[in-house]
Scaffold this active site. Structure first.
Site, short mmCIF file in Angstrom:
data_model
loop_
_atom_site.label_atom_id
_atom_site.label_comp_id
_atom_site.label_asym_id
_atom_site.label_seq_id
_atom_site.Cartn_x
_atom_site.Cartn_y
_atom_site.Cartn_z
CD GLU A 1 11.44 19.30 -4.29
OE1 GLU A 1 12.42 20.08 -4.42
OE2 GLU A 1 10.31 19.68 -3.94
CD GLU B 1 10.92 21.62 -1.09
OE1 GLU B 1 11.77 21.87 -1.97
OE2 GLU B 1 9.71 21.55 -1.31
CG ASP C 1 8.28 21.91 -6.72
OD1 ASP C 1 8.69 21.74 -5.55
OD2 ASP C 1 8.02 23.03 -7.20
CG PHE C 2 7.55 16.47 -2.89
CD1 PHE C 2 6.46 15.61 -2.97
CD2 PHE C 2 8.78 16.03 -3.36
CE1 PHE C 2 6.61 14.34 -3.51
CE2 PHE C 2 8.93 14.76 -3.89
CZ PHE C 2 7.84 13.92 -3.97
CD GLN D 1 8.36 24.75 -2.73
OE1 GLN D 1 8.88 23.82 -3.31
NE2 GLN D 1 7.57 25.62 -3.35
CG HIS E 1 -2.05 -0.80 1.29
ND1 HIS E 1 -1.99 -2.15 1.39
CD2 HIS E 1 -3.36 -0.48 1.24
CE1 HIS E 1 -3.22 -2.64 1.41
NE2 HIS E 1 -4.07 -1.65 1.32
CG ASP F 1 16.34 20.54 -1.36
OD1 ASP F 1 15.27 20.94 -1.90
OD2 ASP F 1 17.07 21.27 -0.66
MN MN Z 1 2.19 -2.08 3.40
MN MN Z 2 9.47 21.68 -3.53
#
Ligand code: MN
Ligand code: MN
Length: 384
Positions: A233, A253, A239-240, A249, A109, A230
Site C-alpha cells: 500500500e 495488513e 488501499d486493499f 485491516q 498474465h 502495508d
Molecule cells: Mn504468467
Molecule cells: Mn487496506
C-alpha cells in the site's frame, strides 16, 4: 423488460440470501477507487466476466487486476492463447498482442489462464491484453507461476481466494506504448470455502502478499518475496481490503505470511529441475563446468552455477520425496494437464453473478445498474 428485471432481482436476492455468496472480485474493495468515466484514463474501471481491473492508459496496462478464485473456476479447458486487444477500451488506449513482439519480455498474465479454465470463453478472456504486463521470462515462467500454482493448490484444498495483482515502476517503454515495470505485486486473501466472505474476514485471515522484482535476477522461490499489505500500500498508494473494517485491516495488513516459514530452508536447492515438466528448464553442465539451458531456438544460455547443482545432487532426491511435506511444494510446478477437481462444472447462466444482475440492452450491450441508478456497460460475455 421491467418484469424480467424484477424476476432477476428476486432471483438474485433469493440466491444471495440462501447462499450469501458474492464472487465480485471487488467484494473486499476497489484499491484505487477506479471509475468508469472516460476522463479517468489513469484509473479506468473495466469489468470483465472473470476479473475486474483498473486500466492505466499511460502505462498501456492495468494498475491492478482483481479476481475471485474457487474450485469451479479450474477445469480442463486448455490454454486458448487467444491474445487480443481489449475492445472495451477506447481504440487509442488498446494494446495489441504484437506490441510485445521481440521485446524480450513475456506477456505475463495477471489473472492466470489456468484460473479460468472452466470454459473456453472464460479462458479467452484472460488473454485480453489489458490482463498482461511485460514480465521478465524468469519471473513469469517461474517465480510468479509457482505462486499461481500454489494458490490453486490452496483452492483445491477447500479454500477460496480473492486476488489482486499488478505491477509498478518504470524502466522504459515497449513499442512506445507499454511501461516496463520494475516490480510486480500480489495480494491473496485466503478463506475457507463459504459465504459472506466480508463478515468472515478477521484478524486470523491468511493473506499472502508478495512484491517481486521484474528482472532475471529474481529468485525462483516466491517465498523470498513475501511482504505485508502495508508495504505494498505504501509503495503503490492503493488501499486493499478497504471494505473491511479499519481495525481488521490494521491487524491483517501488517502481518507477513508466516505459515510457510516453518518449512526447512531446503526448497530452492534440493529439488531437481523436473524433466518434461512443461516450460521447466532443464539445466545442463557444460564441458568447462558452466551451467546452461537450451532456449527454444536451441541456443545455450549460461546461468548461475547453482542451477546445475540441483541437477547434480541426485542423492538428495529420494530423501526429499519421501518426506512428504504437508505444505505443498510450490517449486515443483504441476504439469499443465494434471486432472484437477472433477466437480468443476461450467457456471450456470451468469445473469446474476458477482452480486450483480446483468441485463442485455436493446442494442446487444450488457449492463448492470449501479447504486446510483446508472447503467454501467460491461463485457457482453457477462450477459450470456
Ligand atoms: Mn504468467
Ligand atoms: Mn487496506
Amino acid at each position: 423488460m421491467k418484469k424480467l428485471f424484477l424476476i432477476l432481482t428476486f432471483t438474485f436476492l433469493f440466491a444471495s440470501t440462501v447462499f450469501g455468496q458474492t464472487n465480485d472480485p471487488l467484494a473486499l474493495g476497489n484499491p484505487s477507487n477506479a471509475g468508469t468515466e472516460l476522463n479517468l484514463p489513469g484509473n479506468y474501471l473495466v469489468i470483465h466476466k472473470g476479473f475486474t481491473l483498473s486500466y492505466n492508459k499511460e502505462r498501456g496496462a492495468a494498475n491492478w487486476v482483481a479476481w475471485h478464485l474457487q474450485k469451479s473456476d479450474i477445469g480442463k479447458t486448455e490454454r486458448t492463447n487467444a491474445f487480443a486487444p481489449d475492445t472495451t477500451l477506447p481504440v487509442e488506449w488498446r494494446i495489441l498482442p504484437t506490441d510485445y513482439s521481440g521485446s524480450g519480455y513475456d506477456r505475463g498474465h495477471m489473472c492466470p489462464s489456468k484460473d479460468r479454465s472452466d470454459t473456453e470463453y472464460n479462458n479467452q478472456q484472460t488473454f485480453l491484453m489489458s490482463n498482461m504486463q511485460p514480465q521478465a521470462p524468469k519471473l513469469n515462467q517461474q517465480t510468479w507461476k509457482y505462486l499461481e500454482d500454489y494458490t490453486r493448490e490452496l483452492v483445491g484444498q477447500g479454500n477460496e481466494a480473492y486476488v489482486y495483482a499488478g505491477c509498478y515502476g518504470d524502466k522504459g517503454k515497449l513499442s512506445n506504448k507499454i511501461t516496463i515495470p520494475t516490480g510486480c505485486f500480489k495480494v491473496i486473501v485466503v478463506l475457507p470455502e463459504g459465504d459472506n466472505e466480508l463478515k468472515r474476514i478477521d484478524k486470523t485471515t491468511r493473506i499472502i502478499a508478495v512484491d517481486m522484482p521484474n528482472d532475471e535476477s529474481v529468485s525462483r522461490r516466491w517465498r523470498t518475496y513475501l511482504t505485508t499489505v502495508d508495504e505494498i500500500e505504501k509503495k503503490t498508494n492503493y488501499d486493499f481490503l478497504s471494505n473491511v473494517s479499519k481495525k481488521i485491516q490494521k491487524a491483517v495488513e501488517s502481518i507477513k505470511d508466516q505459515s510457510t516459514e516453518q518449512l526447512p530452508q531446503k526448497n530452492e536447492t534440493n529439488v531437481p529441475a523436473k524433466k518434461n515438466a512443461s516450460k521447466e528448464r532443464e539445466y545442463q553442465l557444460g564441458p568447462r563446468g558452466g551451467c546452461y539451458y537450451l532456449t527454444e531456438s536451441g541456443a545455450k544460455k549460461y546461468v548461475d552455477k547453482k542451477h546445475c547443482s540441483e541437477v547434480k545432487d541426485s542423492t538428495a532426491q529420494p530423501a526429499v520425496r519421501e518426506k512428504k511435506e504437508p505444505e505443498p511444494k510450490d517449486n515443483e510446478p504441476k504439469k499443465e494437464n494434471e486432472p484437477t477437481e472433477p466437480e468443476s462444472k461450467p457456471a450456470e447462466k451468469p445473469v446474476s453473478k458477482d452480486g450483480r444482475t446483468y441485463i442485455k440492452g436493446s442494442r446487444g450491450g450488457c449492463y448492470y445498474i449501479n447504486s446510483s441508478g446508472k447503467k454501467i456497460y460491461v463485457d457482453r460475455g457477462l450477459c450470456n
